[in-house]
Write a protein that holds these residues in place. Structure first.
Motif, PDB file in Angstrom:
ATOM      1  N   ALA A  35       0.987  -1.156   0.219  1.00  0.00           N
ATOM      2  CA  ALA A  35       0.193  -0.189  -0.034  1.00  0.00           C
ATOM      3  C   ALA A  35       0.955   1.229  -0.009  1.00  0.00           C
ATOM      4  N   PHE A  36       1.955   1.091   0.689  1.00  0.00           N
ATOM      5  CA  PHE A  36       2.957   2.422   0.907  1.00  0.00           C
ATOM      6  C   PHE A  36       3.742   2.497  -0.429  1.00  0.00           C
ATOM      7  N   LYS A  37       3.985   1.610  -0.858  1.00  0.00           N
ATOM      8  CA  LYS A  37       4.749   1.625  -2.437  1.00  0.00           C
ATOM      9  C   LYS A  37       3.661   2.216  -3.601  1.00  0.00           C
ATOM     10  N   ASN A  38       2.624   1.681  -3.157  1.00  0.00           N
ATOM     11  CA  ASN A  38       1.766   2.229  -4.423  1.00  0.00           C
ATOM     12  C   ASN A  38       0.825   3.285  -4.229  1.00  0.00           C
ATOM     13  N   LYS A  39       0.863   3.977  -2.983  1.00  0.00           N
ATOM     14  CA  LYS A  39       0.478   5.259  -2.569  1.00  0.00           C
ATOM     15  C   LYS A  39      -0.998   4.879  -2.313  1.00  0.00           C
ATOM     16  N   ARG A 101       0.786  18.688   8.489  1.00  0.00           N
ATOM     17  CA  ARG A 101       2.289  18.381   8.678  1.00  0.00           C
ATOM     18  C   ARG A 101       2.860  17.248   7.988  1.00  0.00           C
ATOM     19  N   ALA A 102       2.051  16.121   7.998  1.00  0.00           N
ATOM     20  CA  ALA A 102       2.325  14.940   7.454  1.00  0.00           C
ATOM     21  C   ALA A 102       2.521  14.859   5.896  1.00  0.00           C
ATOM     22  N   VAL A 103       1.488  15.808   5.403  1.00  0.00           N
ATOM     23  CA  VAL A 103       1.593  15.936   3.940  1.00  0.00           C
ATOM     24  C   VAL A 103       2.812  16.924   3.432  1.00  0.00           C
ATOM     25  N   ARG A 104       3.127  17.833   4.252  1.00  0.00           N
ATOM     26  CA  ARG A 104       4.160  18.729   3.979  1.00  0.00           C
ATOM     27  C   ARG A 104       5.571  17.970   4.037  1.00  0.00           C
ATOM     28  N   LEU A 137      -5.997  23.648   1.492  1.00  0.00           N
ATOM     29  CA  LEU A 137      -6.098  24.530   2.604  1.00  0.00           C
ATOM     30  C   LEU A 137      -6.749  25.935   2.347  1.00  0.00           C
ATOM     31  N   GLU A 138      -8.291  25.726   2.541  1.00  0.00           N
ATOM     32  CA  GLU A 138      -8.988  26.917   2.117  1.00  0.00           C
ATOM     33  C   GLU A 138      -8.705  28.407   2.690  1.00  0.00           C
ATOM     34  N   ARG A 139      -8.295  27.967   4.150  1.00  0.00           N
ATOM     35  CA  ARG A 139      -7.885  29.197   4.814  1.00  0.00           C
ATOM     36  C   ARG A 139      -6.647  29.880   4.441  1.00  0.00           C
ATOM     37  N   THR A 140      -5.646  29.103   3.886  1.00  0.00           N
ATOM     38  CA  THR A 140      -4.191  29.815   3.401  1.00  0.00           C
ATOM     39  C   THR A 140      -4.246  29.912   2.090  1.00  0.00           C
ATOM     40  N   GLY A 141      -5.043  29.163   1.414  1.00  0.00           N
ATOM     41  CA  GLY A 141      -5.237  29.268  -0.088  1.00  0.00           C
ATOM     42  C   GLY A 141      -4.062  28.320  -0.799  1.00  0.00           C
ATOM     43  N   GLU A 142      -3.963  27.502  -0.190  1.00  0.00           N
ATOM     44  CA  GLU A 142      -2.702  26.363  -0.422  1.00  0.00           C
ATOM     45  C   GLU A 142      -3.436  25.143  -1.058  1.00  0.00           C
ATOM     46  N   LEU A 143      -2.581  24.624  -2.033  1.00  0.00           N
ATOM     47  CA  LEU A 143      -3.293  23.377  -2.563  1.00  0.00           C
ATOM     48  C   LEU A 143      -1.931  22.574  -2.261  1.00  0.00           C
ATOM     49  N   LEU A 144      -1.902  21.630  -1.278  1.00  0.00           N
ATOM     50  CA  LEU A 144      -0.726  20.935  -1.245  1.00  0.00           C
ATOM     51  C   LEU A 144      -0.712  19.397  -1.862  1.00  0.00           C
ATOM     52  N   GLN A 145       0.037  19.209  -2.355  1.00  0.00           N
ATOM     53  CA  GLN A 145       0.292  17.739  -3.301  1.00  0.00           C
ATOM     54  C   GLN A 145       1.066  16.860  -2.296  1.00  0.00           C
ATOM     55  N   ALA A 146       0.361  15.597  -1.926  1.00  0.00           N
ATOM     56  CA  ALA A 146       1.168  14.792  -0.992  1.00  0.00           C
ATOM     57  C   ALA A 146       2.343  14.137  -1.548  1.00  0.00           C
ATOM     58  N   PRO A 147       3.547  14.077  -1.036  1.00  0.00           N
ATOM     59  CA  PRO A 147       4.710  13.634  -1.675  1.00  0.00           C
ATOM     60  C   PRO A 147       4.716  12.219  -1.596  1.00  0.00           C
ATOM     61  N   ASP A 148       5.542  11.280  -2.204  1.00  0.00           N
ATOM     62  CA  ASP A 148       5.207  10.062  -2.335  1.00  0.00           C
ATOM     63  C   ASP A 148       5.308   9.278  -1.026  1.00  0.00           C
ATOM     64  N   ASN A 149       6.091   9.741  -0.047  1.00  0.00           N
ATOM     65  CA  ASN A 149       6.231   9.040   1.284  1.00  0.00           C
ATOM     66  C   ASN A 149       5.116   9.389   2.194  1.00  0.00           C
ATOM     67  N   PHE A 150       3.982  10.125   1.797  1.00  0.00           N
ATOM     68  CA  PHE A 150       2.886  10.383   2.638  1.00  0.00           C
ATOM     69  C   PHE A 150       1.884   9.171   2.506  1.00  0.00           C
TER      70      PHE A 150
END
Ligand SMILES: Nc1ncnc2c1ncn2[C@@H]1O[C@H](COP(=O)(O)OP(=O)(O)OP(=O)(O)O)[C@@H](O)[C@H]1O
Ligand SMILES: [Mg+2]
Length: 274
Positions: A35-39, A101-104, A137-150
């Protein structure tokens, strides 16, 4: 509010050399790695005290990634996970929640007892748990893309959740899932011996007794005696408490307040140990 976030988070920066002890009971370690390897996000189901949390800690260490654990409760909202603006010395500053934090930073975000959380939590989980893997993140206007190791891991106990609290199909069908249960007697005895230091012979006796007490689940008991309680019981015996007392305090009293049920459990103990 900020307090309530940090109270519920155990950020597990495990720097010790060996992974937390975990005895596999089926193919769960391979499933986790795949599951981790295949995200793919992972859902763990199972009764209390059967090893779900230990398993996630073990796998995080094995894969060498940080673990962000959140114990969900009925007041936990989406912003407890994503973050919020806080007043700091006259300034308003954005503070990431554990999910953000985990996504960043990468790592596992483990939401324990996820069905307890407020409904708005699913809104942030959905775009993270399909092929977009994004956290808006609506409040900050960010759109975070999860890294491979999330990786997102959630768990819940189907036993004592009522229907209203089970996950919606559109949420649960975003996860690969594994069911946990108590291990076979030999494996459970090995776990209890390793955790408590009590010899295998005496541990096996306790595990067999637990098997009999578990047969009462459903009739009078909500949950059968857990591996966790078996470890407690063996630990008390190992530190000098008598068998009878340890069984009473670790395998009977924690299960019920009902006098009749208690007597039923005591009867099972008497029959098992003479
Ligand atoms: N497979 C296992 N390998 C090693 N230890 C185990 C295993 N299963 C259970 N244990 C022992 O049982 C204890 C309870 O396990 P854990 O805290 O992981 O349960 P859980 O499934 O997360 O329970 P809950 O749903 O109540 O959070 C652990 O601290 C450990 O001592
Ligand atoms: Mg747990």
């Amino acid at each position: 509010m900020a307090q309530s976030i940090s109270d519920n988070i155990a950020n597990f920066a495990d720097t010790s050399n060996s992974a937390p002890y975990y005895e596999p009971t089926a193919n769960e370690c391979q499933l986790f790695e795949q599951a981790f390897k295949n995200k793919l996000p992972l859902l763990l189901k199972g009764p209390t005290g059967c090893g779900k949390t230990r398993f996630v800690a073990h796998m995080a260490h094995k894969l060498g990634i940080p673990l962000h654990t959140v114990s969900c409760h009925d007041d936990l909202s989406a912003s407890d996970l994503t973050g919020r603006y806080l007043l700091k010395g006259g300034d308003t500053v954005w503070v990431d929640g554990p999910l953000t934090r985990a996504v960043r930073e990468g790592g596992i975000c483990y939401l324990d007892e996820v069905v307890e959380a407020r409904k708005d939590v699913t809104v942030v989980l959905h775009p993270l748990t399909d092929d977009r893997r994004i956290l808006p993140l609506e409040r900050t206007g960010e759109l975070l893309q999860a890294p491979d190791n999330f990786m997102l891991v959630v768990s819940y106990n189907p036993g004592y959740q009522n229907m209203m609290k089970s996950l919606k199909p559109s949420t649960r069908q975003r996860f690969v899932a594994a069911e946990f249960d108590f291990p076979d007697a030999g494996t459970e005895a090995r776990i209890v011996t390793t955790e408590s230091g009590l010899d295998l012979d005496r541990t096996l006796g306790l595990v067999r007794l637990a098997g009999k007490l578990r047969e009462m689940k459903g009739q009078d008991l909500e949950e059968g005696v857990s591996t966790r309680l078996l470890v407690y019981c063996a630990t008390l015996i190992q530190s000098g408490m008598s068998f009878d007392e340890a069984i009473r305090h670790a395998m009977i009293e924690p299960l019920t307040d009902d006098l009749d049920v208690k007597q039923g459990l005591e009867e099972v103990v008497r029959v098992s140990f003479g």
